[in-house]
Enzyme design. Structure first.
Site, PDB file in Angstrom:
ATOM      1  N   ARG A  67      32.717  17.988 -21.173  1.00 39.41           N
ATOM      2  CA  ARG A  67      31.672  16.971 -20.976  1.00 39.41           C
ATOM      3  C   ARG A  67      31.934  15.742 -21.845  1.00 39.41           C
ATOM      4  O   ARG A  67      31.682  14.609 -21.420  1.00 39.41           O
ATOM      5  CB  ARG A  67      30.304  17.577 -21.305  1.00 39.41           C
ATOM      6  CG  ARG A  67      29.127  16.702 -20.913  1.00 39.41           C
ATOM      7  CD  ARG A  67      27.849  17.519 -20.837  1.00 39.41           C
ATOM      8  NE  ARG A  67      26.723  16.678 -20.482  1.00 39.41           N
ATOM      9  CZ  ARG A  67      25.728  16.375 -21.318  1.00 39.41           C
ATOM     10  NH1 ARG A  67      25.719  16.883 -22.546  1.00 39.41           N
ATOM     11  NH2 ARG A  67      24.736  15.608 -20.932  1.00 39.41           N
ATOM     12  N   HIS A  71      32.156  11.893 -20.448  1.00 30.04           N
ATOM     13  CA  HIS A  71      31.286  10.848 -20.984  1.00 30.04           C
ATOM     14  C   HIS A  71      32.085   9.748 -21.676  1.00 30.04           C
ATOM     15  O   HIS A  71      31.640   8.602 -21.726  1.00 30.04           O
ATOM     16  CB  HIS A  71      30.255  11.454 -21.939  1.00 30.04           C
ATOM     17  CG  HIS A  71      29.116  12.129 -21.243  1.00 30.04           C
ATOM     18  ND1 HIS A  71      27.790  11.858 -21.534  1.00 30.04           N
ATOM     19  CD2 HIS A  71      29.088  13.055 -20.252  1.00 30.04           C
ATOM     20  CE1 HIS A  71      27.013  12.593 -20.751  1.00 30.04           C
ATOM     21  NE2 HIS A  71      27.776  13.333 -19.973  1.00 30.04           N
ATOM     22  N   ASN A  99      23.690  10.521 -24.080  1.00 26.68           N
ATOM     23  CA  ASN A  99      24.729  11.191 -24.864  1.00 26.68           C
ATOM     24  C   ASN A  99      24.176  12.067 -25.993  1.00 26.68           C
ATOM     25  O   ASN A  99      24.942  12.769 -26.658  1.00 26.68           O
ATOM     26  CB  ASN A  99      25.697  10.165 -25.463  1.00 26.68           C
ATOM     27  CG  ASN A  99      26.697   9.645 -24.441  1.00 26.68           C
ATOM     28  OD1 ASN A  99      27.014  10.331 -23.471  1.00 26.68           O
ATOM     29  ND2 ASN A  99      27.186   8.430 -24.652  1.00 26.68           N
TER      30      ASN A  99
END
Length: 334
Positions: A67, A71, A99
């Site tokens: 992830r 991101h 985030n």
């Protein structure tokens, strides 16, 4: 006459070659396998050893690192800008609400791999944090029994990290197919790439608050999303009551949560996609055929996933004076 013809041929050849090279972005052209062969020849084995050690401490290493990579690449490109920590009043990428749920184990994986490289004199401060994240992501996928693949390296670390740059750049759980396709297309990724990359949810986890609306307040006529498997919805309600602690998280794949496989697509066929943005891949007729193919053939999915990851890894790569190699992944060089 012969000299003139030869000169004209050479000029035409140079023009054609120049135009062909112009098609490939310079940042992408710089990336190549074995980029560090001359300065840190064992870079991949060193990173893999560090990642494996972290993986043995906690499986969260897998979804957290994966992830973190997504991101990072979706905001300002694959440049480790998401790694930068807050400094006084400077709101960096990791401070953005989208985030805040990035698990610390992802950051720690990169930091541990960087420390392992720095312990080798010839490798110290020679490998970018952006490349370490790319290698670590490949390694966690493999450790979760997913595909292993060669990675392109040669990125530099970004010089900017702003929370404001994150706004509107990351896929949301409520997205429909048009929204998903548009966001991925902005990075040169196709619908097939998007579907393949979405399958990273096969090893992910989600906080209940991200999908509560699907099991309690979907619409006035349907409190539960009708595209959600009824048995699965009841199970989700049991794990995530209306007043659930926002820190509670559950596996996104209820069947094989610790294995990187094609179960994600099989779950979609059964109405067991956790997010709207997951289930829409099967409910929308435009993407359903791909879901069916990959649910049937894990190897076909793996190939598509590797291709998509390679393409994603080329997004927004920093080269030359647009980046550097950080001595500390969480701090810009002074």
């Amino acid at each position: 006459m012969g000299g003139t013809s030869l000169g004209s041929f050479v000029m035409v050849f140079v023009l054609v070659l120049t135009s062909l090279l112009a098609v490939v972005p310079m940042s992408e052209a710089q990336l190549r396998q074995n980029f560090y062969a001359d300065v840190c020849p064992n870079v991949e084995s060193i990173v893999r050893t560090a990642v494996t050690k972290k993986f043995r401490q906690t499986f969260v290493t897998v979804p957290a690192t994966l992830r973190l990579f997504f991101h990072d690449c979706f905001v300002q490109g694959c440049d480790a800008s998401v790694m930068i920590g807050s400094n006084g009043g400077n709101q960096v990428e990791k401070d953005h609400p989208d985030n805040l749920s990035l698990a610390g184990d992802g950051f720690d994986t990169v930091i541990k791999a960087k420390a392992a490289l720095d312990a080798v004199p010839e490798c110290r401060n020679k490998v970018s944090c952006a490349d370490i994240l790319v290698m670590a992501t490949r390694d966690v996928i493999s450790l979760a029994r997913g595909p292993s693949y060669a990675v392109e390296l040669g990125r530099k670390d970004g010089l900017v990290s702003r929370a404001s740059d994150v706004e509107g750049k990351l896929p949301q759980p409520s997205f429909n197919l048009n929204q998903l396709n548009a966001m991925f297309a902005a990075h040169g990724l196709s619908q097939a790439d998007m579907i393949a990359l979405s399958a990273a949810h096969t090893v992910g986890f989600s906080h209940c608050t991200k999908f509560l609306n699907r099991i309690y307040n979907f619409s006035r006529t349907n409190p539960v999303d009708p595209t959600l498997n009824a048995t699965y919805a009841a199970k989700l309600q049991g794990m995530c009551p209306r007043d659930v602690d926002p820190r509670i998280a559950i596996d996104m794949d209820p069947n094989t949560p610790t294995r990187f496989d094609n179960m994600y697509f099989k779950n979609l066929q059964q109405g067991m996609g956790l997010f709207t943005s997951d289930q829409v891949l099967f409910t929308d007729a435009r993407s359903r055929p791909t879901v069916k193919i990959w649910a049937h053939s894990g190897q076909t999915f793996y190939k598509a996933f590797v291709d998509a990851m390679t393409k994603l890894g080329r997004v927004g790569v920093k080269t030359g004076s647009n980046g550097n190699i950080r001595t500390d992944c969480s701090v810009f060089n002074s």
